[in-house]
Enzyme design. Structure first.
Site, PDB file in Angstrom:
ATOM      1  N   THR A   1       0.854  -1.197   0.000  1.00  0.00           N
ATOM      2  CA  THR A   1       0.000   0.000   0.000  1.00  0.00           C
ATOM      3  C   THR A   1       0.887   1.244   0.000  1.00  0.00           C
ATOM      4  O   THR A   1       0.691   2.167  -0.804  1.00  0.00           O
ATOM      5  CB  THR A   1      -0.944  -0.004   1.222  1.00  0.00           C
TER       6      THR A   1
ATOM      7  N   ASN B   1      -5.367 -10.024  -7.609  1.00  0.00           N
ATOM      8  CA  ASN B   1      -5.681 -10.590  -6.290  1.00  0.00           C
ATOM      9  C   ASN B   1      -7.112 -11.122  -6.246  1.00  0.00           C
ATOM     10  O   ASN B   1      -7.459 -11.910  -5.391  1.00  0.00           O
ATOM     11  CB  ASN B   1      -5.489  -9.537  -5.187  1.00  0.00           C
TER      12      ASN B   1
ATOM     13  N   CYS C   1      -9.425  -6.749   1.053  1.00  0.00           N
ATOM     14  CA  CYS C   1      -9.183  -5.333   1.327  1.00  0.00           C
ATOM     15  C   CYS C   1     -10.408  -4.493   1.004  1.00  0.00           C
ATOM     16  O   CYS C   1     -10.592  -3.419   1.537  1.00  0.00           O
ATOM     17  CB  CYS C   1      -8.038  -4.811   0.477  1.00  0.00           C
TER      18      CYS C   1
HETATM   19  N1  PMP Z   1      -1.791  -4.992  -4.115  1.00  0.00           N
HETATM   20  C1  PMP Z   1      -2.380  -6.196  -4.177  1.00  0.00           C
HETATM   21  C2  PMP Z   1      -2.594  -6.839  -5.507  1.00  0.00           C
HETATM   22  C3  PMP Z   1      -2.784  -6.842  -3.001  1.00  0.00           C
HETATM   23  O1  PMP Z   1      -3.375  -8.043  -3.069  1.00  0.00           O
HETATM   24  C4  PMP Z   1      -2.557  -6.203  -1.753  1.00  0.00           C
HETATM   25  C5  PMP Z   1      -2.982  -6.859  -0.449  1.00  0.00           C
HETATM   26  N2  PMP Z   1      -4.325  -7.228  -0.420  1.00  0.00           N
HETATM   27  C6  PMP Z   1      -1.936  -4.943  -1.749  1.00  0.00           C
HETATM   28  C7  PMP Z   1      -1.557  -4.377  -2.943  1.00  0.00           C
HETATM   29  C8  PMP Z   1      -1.650  -4.220  -0.450  1.00  0.00           C
HETATM   30  O2  PMP Z   1      -0.587  -4.822   0.195  1.00  0.00           O
HETATM   31  P1  PMP Z   1      -0.188  -4.520   1.728  1.00  0.00           P
HETATM   32  O3  PMP Z   1      -1.062  -5.394   2.539  1.00  0.00           O
HETATM   33  O4  PMP Z   1       1.241  -4.901   1.817  1.00  0.00           O
HETATM   34  O5  PMP Z   1      -0.392  -3.068   1.955  1.00  0.00           O
END
Ligand code: PMP
Length: 376
Positions: free
Chosen positions: A71, A147, A321
């Site tokens: 993020t 994702n 998320c």
């Molecule tokens: N990009 C993708 C494709 C993800 O799957 C995620 C996590 N769900 C993130 C970014 C964010 O990653 P982080 O949890 O390290 O902030």
């Protein structure tokens, strides 16, 4: 417990946890400190960076910076390319850490063009060609692996298309769901920026890294003590970094073997539910085997998730998320109908899953689906 929500996060690898503990309990010194213990840690940090670069196919002259996760990395990279009037292209299925920054930058004066997805969840290449040939595009962000669906984008081809249209166009790829799961060689991809996150490949949470090519501009998000060559201030999370690099090493060395194991699992689930005509698969076996998206048409994915949970089986709907919001950017962009999006489930696997667990989870999910349909 049967855990099939590995795209949202994974259980830390035991060896990686051991390294985390060592750096928390024994080598806890600040790499910026003037004493020998601190200096030794600064050398260790250099070695970790070199190791990670080697594992990811990054040339020595290019940069890899450690940070708190994807993020932060996505925010920093997109914001580095902000300039009033700049034109960004992003796919409609990007993670919110890309899409929401685009919305914010749009309010500040950039133009954003969204490229659509094909039915299989990959980026529509014909549409991308049209966009970059009709517009002067400055910055492109397209994820390596989705994702939500596990769709794998041909990043090498995307880079070629964008750079042919405008050699100055800079390209970022979010590699969070790719690293450690499919082969990733950043140099071969040809991107200017690439992001990854430790907790998706059995490393610890709250630590990630981002690649910045030698000639790509970068403006730090955080200013302070000047750590990470001035690009990411804040005392280095050495236990996290050491543990993540260990997890990366393990994942890369075992990538092929794990891939084959997980593919067997995904193929089993597809075969199991393909006899049910009320279930649609939003992924094929050409996708990353780590993610399986399917829609139980007429039922609510969220309800099924909670019934499964009562049997100690954890799965997801769309992306964790965004699941509290409308979510499922990819599924909508792929043209799924509303009830297909609402009925979507995301099963995401790990090499830790056993066939026995998968069979049990499938049997239970089938029971729940039958019972819920009877109640309708
Ligand atoms: N990009 C993708 C494709 C993800 O799957 C995620 C996590 N769900 C993130 C970014 C964010 O990653 P982080 O949890 O390290 O902030």
């Amino acid at each position: 417990m049967i855990y099939l929500d590995n795209a949202s996060t994974t259980k830390i690898n035991e060896e990686a946890l051991k390294v985390f503990n060592e750096y928390s309990m024994e080598y806890y010194f600040n790499p910026s400190s003037p004493h020998k213990a601190g200096f030794k840690n600064s050398l260790k940090l250099c070695n970790m960076r070199d190791k990670a670069k080697e594992l990811l196919g990054i040339k020595q002259q290019d940069n890899l910076y450690f940070c708190s996760g994807a993020t932060e990395a996505n925010n920093a990279i997109l914001r580095s390319n902000f300039r009033e009037g700049a034109r960004f292209v992003v796919s409609a299925g990007e993670h919110p850490s890309v899409l929401n920054v685009c919305k914010d930058l749009q309010n500040k004066g950039i133009e954003v063009i969204y490229v659509g997805l094909n039915k299989d969840g990959t980026v529509n290449i014909d549409e991308l060609i049209k966009i970059v040939s009709e517009n002067q595009v400055d910055f492109v962000s397209i994820m390596n692996v989705s994702n939500e669906t596990g769709a794998v984008n041909d990043i090498q081809k995307i880079v070629k298309i964008c750079k042919t249209a405008n050699s100055k166009c800079l390209i970022h790829s979010d590699g969070v769901q790719a690293v450690g799961k499919i082969p990733v060689n950043i140099q071969a991809l040809g991107v200017d920026y690439y992001t990854l996150s430790g907790h998706k490949f059995c490393g610890p949470k709250g630590v990630g890294a981002f690649f910045v090519g030698k000639n790509a501009p970068f403006k730090p998000l955080l200013l302070g003590g000047g750590q990470e060559m001035g690009n990411r201030s804040g005392t280095e999370n050495l236990p996290g970094i050491a543990s993540m690099v260990k997890a990366l090493e393990i994942a890369v060395y075992n990538q092929k073997e794990n891939y084959n194991k997980v593919k067997e699992i995904k193929d089993f689930v597809i075969e199991y539910f393909s006899r049910d005509k009320g279930i649609l698969f939003n992924t094929t076996s050409n996708h990353s085997p780590y993610v399986l998206s399917m829609s139980v048409v007429g039922l609510k994915g969220e309800v099924l998730v909670h019934f499964l949970e009562q049997h100690d089986i954890l799965i997801g709907t769309g992306s964790a998320c965004s699941s509290k919001k409308a979510g499922n950017n990819s599924l909508q962009a792929m043209g799924l109908k509303r009830d297909e999006v609402l009925g979507s489930l995301r099963l995401s696997f790990s090499y830790n899953n056993t066939m026995d667990e998968i069979e049990k989870a499938c049997d239970k999910l089938e029971d729940i689906i039958i019972k819920q349909r009877e109640l309708q």
